[in-house]
Design an enzyme around this catalytic site. Structure first.
Site, PDB file in Angstrom:
ATOM      1  CG  HIS A 194      40.560  43.400 -17.753  1.00 38.54           C
ATOM      2  ND1 HIS A 194      39.619  43.627 -18.750  1.00 38.54           N
ATOM      3  CD2 HIS A 194      39.857  43.340 -16.584  1.00 38.54           C
ATOM      4  CE1 HIS A 194      38.420  43.710 -18.193  1.00 38.54           C
ATOM      5  NE2 HIS A 194      38.529  43.532 -16.899  1.00 38.54           N
ATOM      6  CB  CYS A 198      34.777  44.286 -16.827  1.00 36.35           C
ATOM      7  SG  CYS A 198      34.806  44.618 -15.064  1.00 36.35           S
TER       8      CYS A 198
END
Ligand SMILES: [Zn+2]
Lengths: 131, 387
Positions: free
Chosen positions: B336, B87
């Site tokens: 996201h 991430c």
């Protein structure tokens, strides 16, 4: 999930809680490490079989899982601190209401997951309340 | 080392974009950024692209070349490099671009991030994301990503005064901000009750504590500060770039509910910029889960451990508070798309510092920060920008 060999390779460690210990500084490792982060190249690593008793440091109840674990939900997952010091992640064999931080636990040998595509069943260590 | 500025930003809308392919996404973001910078393709010296798992999500690797090709730059043969840190891939892509310009090796460099996550079923994406943690010793025993952050939350709540309502307030605030961001995946405000009554995913975390699965891309253009004014009247200076690592598995951390990599990257960034947390006007933190925003605010040094829940409840981190956190809506409401998130954070801070953030503008913002986390804290990138 990936190749069968990748998980078979770790069978002795997973089935029997065999980790390692650095004889230079005395630190225990589970999951096993072949390089001590404290002593680095000065460390001498030997194999160590953990009796496996420990304490729940934190836990959760998994209700949405990845494909291989979907049929097992809800299940309790915890970080267990072994009595020798190292922490590792394992499933608890208990009801969601029973799980709590500080609970004393001992290891049991159980089925971990079933890979639907290959039909391979993975085994390993889970934890039950000590009482 | 040369001073570096961001001279252009571009971001696609974020969401479940069924009709848009991986290639469409990054071409759109790249074109927006070049347009914003007033830069043409031939002027670009190098490209970096953050991408976590195109191999798992769309069965495509070799993303660096693919992007340069479909951006129409194959004939210029520019170096194009994929950067991966789960991430935090976007944050690291930005840092690589910064280093490339600061070193003097290249002048105009593009940092991008892209993720196309909705081409696989949800179980498959949960499994792909679990690869950001330790596959052999976390994923193997059934640890999911929300499960690992849920264990952080339980441990935190056993030691510090954080209520379930304060945790939910993080999501309420970020949805309020997202409702004021045209690119956000979720455009609706939500109530505390919505969060508290949503489905349990991994106790104590509920569906509305979790960031969603998202498609999206973002790109920014960097240049040496002394060249930046040729392209823009509003260059945004990169005051600090910092990166830190920690153990891959959560169970091996010094402290389960402190992200030491955030602490380290934050300290390095403040030292490099020569400023203190008090001087930050707004910050984009990595709120993949509500508990992650609570930990980030504390671990970056904005308050002491155990205080972020109360500060959130009191509105300190709201849009009109003393320290607006996640004005974009954060990962929670803006969405996201894993590899794109770190670049989107830079886009948001740049727009705020230029005074272009519309309904979510923080008045007089001059210094902003981004905080991008890989996995449960094994990689962290922190950047500080200022005008
Ligand atoms: Zn040692």
């Amino acid at each position: 999930m990936s190749s069968v060999a990748r998980f078979w390779r770790k069978i002795p460690q997973r089935y029997n809680l065999i980790g390692t210990r650095c004889t230079t500084c005395g630190r225990y490792f589970f999951p096993p490490r072949s390089f001590c982060p404290d002593c680095r190249r000065a460390g001498k690593i030997v194999s160590y079989k953990f009796p496996g008793t420990g304490t729940v440091v934190t836990y959760t109840i998994i209700r949405t899982a990845s494909e291989q674990f979907e049929q097992m939900t809800p299940y309790a997952l915890a970080i267990v601190k072994l009595d020798e010091g190292p922490l590792f992640t394992a499933q608890l064999v208990c009801s969601p209401e029973e799980a709590r931080i500080g609970m004393r636990v001992r290891p049991v040998f159980r089925r971990i997951s079933a890979d639907g595509e290959s039909g391979v069943i993975h085994y390993g260590t889970k934890y039950v309340p000590e009482e | 080392m040369r001073d570096v500025a961001v001279i252009g930003v571009g971001c696609t809308t974020f969401g479940e974009k069924w009709d848009t392919s991986f290639r469409d996404l990054f071409v759109e973001a790249g074109a927006l950024a070049l347009e914003d910078a007033g830069v043409s393709g031939e002027q670009i010296g190098a490209m970096y692209v953050g991408n976590m798992s195109a191999g798992r999500f769309i069965e495509q690797e070799h993303i660096g070349a693919l992007i340069a090709d479909y951006a129409g730059l194959a004939s210029t043969h520019i170096p194009s490099t994929r950067v991966e840190a789960a991430c935090a891939s976007g944050g690291l892509s930005f840092r690589q671009a910064f280093i490339s310009v600061a070193s003097g090796l290249e002048d105009i460099v593009v940092a991008a991030g892209v993720e196309k996550m909705t081409d696989v079923a949800s179980g498959a994406s949960v499994d792909a994301l679990a690869g950001a943690a330790d596959r052999e010793w976390e994923g193997f025993v059934g640890a999911t990503f929300p499960g690992l952050y849920a264990m952080i939350a339980h441990e935190y709540m056993s030691r510090y005064p954080l209520t379930r309502e304060q945790l939910a307030q993080v999501a309420v605030k970020n949805h309020y901000n997202g409702a004021r961001n045209p690119i956000a995946q979720f455009q609706q405000e939500i109530s505390l009750e919505t969060v508290l009554k949503s489905t349990l995913v991994a106790d104590p975390l509920r569906l509305f504590d979790c960031s969603p699965i998202t498609d999206g891309a973002a790109a920014v253009v960097l240049a040496p500060l002394d060249l930046a004014r040729k392209f823009t009247d509003t260059p945004v200076r990169v005051l600090a770039s910092a990166q830190a690592s920690d153990t891959i598995a959560l169970h091996d951390r010094r402290d389960i509910s402190t992200l030491d990599a955030t602490v380290a990257a934050g300290r390095r960034a403040f030292a490099m910029a020569g400023i203190t947390p008090k001087e930050i006007d707004l910050v984009e933190v990595h709120d993949c889960f509500t508990i992650a925003e609570i930990c980030a605010i504390e671990d970056l040094g904005f308050c002491r451990k155990g205080e972020a829940g109360r500060l959130t409840e009191e509105g300190v981190t709201a849009l009109d508070g003393d320290l607006p956190v996640n004005t974009s809506g954060g990962l929670k409401a803006c969405g996201h798309p894993v590899g794109a998130t770190g670049i989107k954070q830079v886009c948001e801070v740049v727009m705020q510092l230029r005074g272009q953030a519309g309904k979510r503008q923080v008045d007089g913002a001059r210094i902003g920060m981004t905080h991008n986390v890989g996995g449960t804290g094994a990689t962290v990138a922190v950047h500080i920008m200022g005008v």
